[in-house]
Motif scaffolding. Structure first.
Motif, PDB file in Angstrom:
ATOM      1  N   GLU A   1       5.037   5.993  -7.747  1.00  0.00           N
ATOM      2  CA  GLU A   1       3.967   5.374  -7.884  1.00  0.00           C
ATOM      3  C   GLU A   1       4.297   4.407  -8.617  1.00  0.00           C
ATOM      4  N   SER A   2       4.868   4.200  -9.986  1.00  0.00           N
ATOM      5  CA  SER A   2       5.335   3.415 -10.928  1.00  0.00           C
ATOM      6  C   SER A   2       6.147   2.385 -10.095  1.00  0.00           C
ATOM      7  N   LEU A   3       7.101   2.737  -8.651  1.00  0.00           N
ATOM      8  CA  LEU A   3       7.728   1.669  -7.551  1.00  0.00           C
ATOM      9  C   LEU A   3       6.789   1.094  -6.757  1.00  0.00           C
ATOM     10  N   ILE A   4       5.663   1.458  -6.256  1.00  0.00           N
ATOM     11  CA  ILE A   4       4.930   1.769  -5.605  1.00  0.00           C
ATOM     12  C   ILE A   4       4.077   0.637  -5.877  1.00  0.00           C
ATOM     13  N   HIS A   5       4.067   0.164  -7.036  1.00  0.00           N
ATOM     14  CA  HIS A   5       3.369  -1.015  -7.570  1.00  0.00           C
ATOM     15  C   HIS A   5       4.053  -1.917  -7.888  1.00  0.00           C
ATOM     16  N   LYS A   6       5.655  -1.523  -8.310  1.00  0.00           N
ATOM     17  CA  LYS A   6       6.117  -3.178  -8.501  1.00  0.00           C
ATOM     18  C   LYS A   6       6.670  -3.380  -7.111  1.00  0.00           C
ATOM     19  N   PHE A   7       6.922  -2.860  -6.254  1.00  0.00           N
ATOM     20  CA  PHE A   7       8.123  -3.499  -5.458  1.00  0.00           C
ATOM     21  C   PHE A   7       6.620  -3.453  -4.172  1.00  0.00           C
TER      22      PHE A   7
ATOM     23  N   THR B   1       0.515  -2.360  -1.110  1.00  0.00           N
ATOM     24  CA  THR B   1      -0.007  -0.997  -0.189  1.00  0.00           C
ATOM     25  C   THR B   1      -0.619  -0.234  -1.877  1.00  0.00           C
ATOM     26  N   TYR B   2       0.180  -0.811  -3.096  1.00  0.00           N
ATOM     27  CA  TYR B   2      -0.923  -0.372  -4.649  1.00  0.00           C
ATOM     28  C   TYR B   2      -1.934  -0.657  -4.709  1.00  0.00           C
ATOM     29  N   LEU B   3      -2.471  -2.630  -3.897  1.00  0.00           N
ATOM     30  CA  LEU B   3      -4.248  -2.350  -4.106  1.00  0.00           C
ATOM     31  C   LEU B   3      -5.089  -1.754  -3.146  1.00  0.00           C
ATOM     32  N   TYR B   4      -4.284  -1.473  -2.265  1.00  0.00           N
ATOM     33  CA  TYR B   4      -4.699  -0.440  -1.094  1.00  0.00           C
ATOM     34  C   TYR B   4      -5.452   0.386  -1.734  1.00  0.00           C
ATOM     35  N   LEU B   5      -4.473   0.917  -2.256  1.00  0.00           N
ATOM     36  CA  LEU B   5      -4.454   2.925  -2.490  1.00  0.00           C
ATOM     37  C   LEU B   5      -5.282   2.942  -3.882  1.00  0.00           C
ATOM     38  N   ALA B   6      -5.537   2.479  -5.034  1.00  0.00           N
ATOM     39  CA  ALA B   6      -5.988   1.987  -6.103  1.00  0.00           C
ATOM     40  C   ALA B   6      -7.346   1.107  -6.032  1.00  0.00           C
ATOM     41  N   ASN B   7      -7.233   0.292  -5.458  1.00  0.00           N
ATOM     42  CA  ASN B   7      -8.920  -0.907  -6.129  1.00  0.00           C
ATOM     43  C   ASN B   7      -9.795   0.106  -4.853  1.00  0.00           C
ATOM     44  N   PRO B   8     -11.033   0.348  -4.563  1.00  0.00           N
ATOM     45  CA  PRO B   8     -11.676   0.376  -3.611  1.00  0.00           C
ATOM     46  C   PRO B   8     -12.056  -0.421  -3.009  1.00  0.00           C
ATOM     47  N   GLN B   9     -12.494  -1.675  -3.708  1.00  0.00           N
ATOM     48  CA  GLN B   9     -13.072  -2.975  -2.997  1.00  0.00           C
ATOM     49  C   GLN B   9     -12.474  -4.025  -2.403  1.00  0.00           C
ATOM     50  N   PHE B  10     -10.899  -3.525  -2.639  1.00  0.00           N
ATOM     51  CA  PHE B  10      -9.485  -4.453  -1.512  1.00  0.00           C
ATOM     52  C   PHE B  10      -9.900  -2.955  -0.701  1.00  0.00           C
ATOM     53  N   MET B  11     -10.185  -1.353  -0.445  1.00  0.00           N
ATOM     54  CA  MET B  11     -10.003  -1.006   0.381  1.00  0.00           C
ATOM     55  C   MET B  11     -10.920  -1.083   1.284  1.00  0.00           C
TER      56      MET B  11
ATOM     57  N   LEU C   1       2.409   0.987   6.750  1.00  0.00           N
ATOM     58  CA  LEU C   1       0.666   1.654   5.310  1.00  0.00           C
ATOM     59  C   LEU C   1      -0.308   1.491   5.978  1.00  0.00           C
ATOM     60  N   GLY C   2      -0.223   0.169   7.316  1.00  0.00           N
ATOM     61  CA  GLY C   2      -1.446   0.642   8.134  1.00  0.00           C
ATOM     62  C   GLY C   2      -1.766   2.129   8.295  1.00  0.00           C
ATOM     63  N   THR C   3      -0.794   3.230   8.482  1.00  0.00           N
ATOM     64  CA  THR C   3      -1.348   3.945   8.892  1.00  0.00           C
ATOM     65  C   THR C   3      -2.044   5.058   7.629  1.00  0.00           C
ATOM     66  N   VAL C   4      -1.875   4.508   6.752  1.00  0.00           N
ATOM     67  CA  VAL C   4      -2.766   5.433   5.703  1.00  0.00           C
ATOM     68  C   VAL C   4      -3.653   4.580   5.756  1.00  0.00           C
ATOM     69  N   ILE C   5      -4.229   2.892   5.754  1.00  0.00           N
ATOM     70  CA  ILE C   5      -5.363   2.543   6.008  1.00  0.00           C
ATOM     71  C   ILE C   5      -5.980   3.489   7.242  1.00  0.00           C
ATOM     72  N   ALA C   6      -5.177   3.889   8.795  1.00  0.00           N
ATOM     73  CA  ALA C   6      -5.898   3.963   9.830  1.00  0.00           C
ATOM     74  C   ALA C   6      -6.406   5.003   9.459  1.00  0.00           C
ATOM     75  N   TYR C   7      -5.476   5.804   9.260  1.00  0.00           N
ATOM     76  CA  TYR C   7      -6.023   7.654   8.388  1.00  0.00           C
ATOM     77  C   TYR C   7      -6.970   7.440   7.254  1.00  0.00           C
ATOM     78  N   ASN C   8      -7.019   7.059   6.552  1.00  0.00           N
ATOM     79  CA  ASN C   8      -8.834   6.772   6.059  1.00  0.00           C
ATOM     80  C   ASN C   8      -9.280   6.454   6.509  1.00  0.00           C
ATOM     81  N   LEU C   9      -9.384   4.924   7.236  1.00  0.00           N
ATOM     82  CA  LEU C   9     -10.986   5.044   8.298  1.00  0.00           C
ATOM     83  C   LEU C   9     -11.431   5.939   9.353  1.00  0.00           C
ATOM     84  N   LEU C  10     -10.403   6.505   9.778  1.00  0.00           N
ATOM     85  CA  LEU C  10     -10.369   7.650  11.135  1.00  0.00           C
ATOM     86  C   LEU C  10     -11.279   9.361  10.094  1.00  0.00           C
TER      87      LEU C  10
END
Length: 202
Positions: free
Chosen positions: A49-55, A59-69, A93-102
């Motif tokens: 998670e820390s590496l996702i946040h850094k690099f 991805t991190y904004l989408y996963l951790a920020n409900p407003q952004f999501m 990352l689009g697959t994570v977004i699509a799964y969440n939305l579906l």
């Protein structure tokens, strides 16, 4: 216009210069090393998670920020029509977004087929951010096809283990993408198996 290069494995046989062979060998070594590193990271979600946040800040904004999501979801919803059949094709990352939305869509949205390309959903750090239970989207009337490349260090694993071992099963297919950048969407989209899968659903 940018011309999409043909996949190396589909090119006619030809001699490569030594410099080209060394370059390809170095890329393969790098991808193998990063894939092994991903396996280690998958067993240490906090570090992952820390590496996702850094690099991968998006991805991190989408996963951790409900407003952004929610803003991302609203932009996609604007292009979907209720009571119409849709084929959803998503990458990375689009697959994570699509799964969440579906998972949030009502059954009046008719999703004929869900196609994921190079999906990081197999990683535990991603799964920890998804709303439970992780299951087949109820609005999905057809099948879920997941294409992954074993050389793609970001998404090198099929969606077969829990929590993605539900029924009907996700149809996982291993394919080859670009040697020099295996995660690139063009490498997935021009693979014959992916093209066939999309065209069949139209």
């Amino acid at each position: 216009d940018l011309t999409i290069p043909i996949l190396p494995c589909f090119m006619p046989e030809h001699e490569l210069k030594l410099s080209n062979r060394l370059y390809l060998a170095s890329q393969l070594f790098k991808d193998k090393a990063l894939k092994e590193f991903s396996v280690i990271l998958n067993n240490v979600p906090k570090l992952h998670e820390s590496l996702i946040h850094k690099f991968l800040i998006e991805t991190y904004l989408y996963l951790a920020n409900p407003q952004f999501m929610d803003e991302v979801h609203q932009r996609i919803l604007a292009s979907l029509e209720a009571d119409q059949s849709h084929v959803i094709v998503a990458h990375s990352l689009g697959t994570v977004i699509a799964y969440n939305l579906l998972q949030q869509l009502s059954p009046q949205y008719k999703i004929q087929r869900f196609i994921t390309l190079g999906s990081p959903l197999a990683f535990k750090v991603i799964q920890s951010k998804l709303t439970p239970p992780i299951q087949n989207p109820t609005c999905l009337n057809g099948d879920w096809h997941n294409f992954y490349s074993p050389d793609d260090f970001l998404t090198a694993f099929p969606l077969v283990n829990a929590p993605f071992d539900f029924q009907p099963a996700i149809l996982n297919t291993s394919i080859s993408t670009f040697i020099h950048s295996p995660h690139q969407i063009a490498g997935y989209l021009q693979h014959p198996a992916v093209i066939k899968n999309i065209v069949e659903a139209l």
